[in-house]
Design a protein around this motif. Sequence first.
Motif, PDB file in Angstrom:
ATOM      1  N   SER A 206       0.842  -1.196   0.000  1.00 54.83           N
ATOM      2  CA  SER A 206       0.000   0.000   0.000  1.00 54.83           C
ATOM      3  C   SER A 206       0.875   1.243   0.000  1.00 54.83           C
ATOM      4  O   SER A 206       1.941   1.290   0.628  1.00 54.83           O
ATOM      5  N   PRO A 225      -5.037   0.851   0.546  1.00 53.63           N
ATOM      6  CA  PRO A 225      -4.782   0.012   1.727  1.00 53.63           C
ATOM      7  C   PRO A 225      -5.284  -1.411   1.516  1.00 53.63           C
ATOM      8  O   PRO A 225      -6.284  -1.641   0.812  1.00 53.63           O
ATOM      9  N   GLU A 229      -5.421  -3.396   6.673  1.00 56.81           N
ATOM     10  CA  GLU A 229      -4.928  -2.064   7.038  1.00 56.81           C
ATOM     11  C   GLU A 229      -6.044  -1.025   7.125  1.00 56.81           C
ATOM     12  O   GLU A 229      -5.809   0.097   7.597  1.00 56.81           O
ATOM     13  N   VAL A 230      -7.214  -1.367   6.633  1.00 55.58           N
ATOM     14  CA  VAL A 230      -8.303  -0.391   6.576  1.00 55.58           C
ATOM     15  C   VAL A 230      -8.637   0.139   7.960  1.00 55.58           C
ATOM     16  O   VAL A 230      -8.754   1.356   8.178  1.00 55.58           O
ATOM     17  N   TRP A 233      -6.384   3.030   9.673  1.00 58.30           N
ATOM     18  CA  TRP A 233      -5.475   3.504   8.632  1.00 58.30           C
ATOM     19  C   TRP A 233      -4.920   4.896   8.940  1.00 58.30           C
ATOM     20  O   TRP A 233      -3.717   5.127   8.831  1.00 58.30           O
ATOM     21  N   GLY A 238      -1.319   5.222   7.215  1.00 50.50           N
ATOM     22  CA  GLY A 238      -1.815   6.386   6.491  1.00 50.50           C
ATOM     23  C   GLY A 238      -1.160   7.686   6.896  1.00 50.50           C
ATOM     24  O   GLY A 238      -1.244   8.685   6.160  1.00 50.50           O
ATOM     25  N   CYS A 243       1.984   8.243   1.846  1.00 51.14           N
ATOM     26  CA  CYS A 243       0.574   7.821   1.774  1.00 51.14           C
ATOM     27  C   CYS A 243      -0.376   9.004   1.626  1.00 51.14           C
ATOM     28  O   CYS A 243      -1.604   8.822   1.705  1.00 51.14           O
TER      29      CYS A 243
END
Length: 333
Positions: A206, A225, A229-230, A233, A238, A243
Amino acid sequence: MSYDPPPAAGRPPGWRPRPAPEQPTTFLPKIDVLDTEPLGGRFAHEPEEDDTGRIDDEPLESPPPPKDTARTVVRSFGELFITAGLVILLFVVYEVYWTDLISAGKQNQATSSLDTKWKDQDTVGGPQRGTHYDLAEGQGFAKLYVPALGADYHFTIVEGTTDADLDIGPGHYIGSALPGQPGDFAVAGHRVGKGAPFNDLDLISSCDAIVVETVTDWFVYRMLPTSDEVSGWAAGKGAQPQCKGVAPLGGPYAGLVGQETVLPSRGDVIAPVPHKQDLQLPAGQEASLMTLTTCTPKFSASHRLILHAVLTNQYAKDPKQPDKVPPELKETD
């Protein structure tokens, strides 16, 4: 008075001659030694054959050992497996090495033709700006870079996804969006053999940059992602600088993740809104995505490995600085 003759000289007195033996009255039959009639058994002059056809004075032979059926079967299967192994080995050598050499030559030719085309357009008065592309199936129209896979990773993208097209390099799904446009810019590529442009697709993480070069622009996509990882994040990965512009998508794109594995029949993964083949969004509501597809696992075509990325940057080429490249190309491991 009887008269006895005087004894012969040297004979004692009273000597009498021994009476002659009586002659036999019966004679044994004469044996003809020239008789050629063979005698049997151990008196025979020539070796005789018994009722098995063997000559009786030949040495006896040991009987043949009994056949080992199990050993014969094992030997036969062993030879079969060795032959099959050699055939498979030759196929792997052909598929992995020989086809790589052939595709490398085709890829070099496509890159050389594209460079010449771009150079000619610059000479004429500069390339046409906008979304116009000179597309012809099997011909290159853009270049692909993935810095995370190495500074030397780059391929020319051709139009089309037939076997002949993919033998050249990564192929653009005809009808999908073009670089930088709203919708889904979808590209397929081989993972093993034939240049294997997507051999390490599973190593992209990602936020890794996927850079596309066209005659006029550089487009930078970054992988979305992954499913694990959501959650969290924003406070997790993130927050990293690279990112920026990458986050779980919402609305009609909710649930779309950076990497997934699907069956070959799932063509909806390259729809303008992935997984929603029939959904058409109004202008201005479509995200600009890029999707990469390849076979998985390696040496198999049972499934497809899918990567989804979102457009985060765009750089217009400067004719006065043709060697200037976006900083994302330096994000090599």
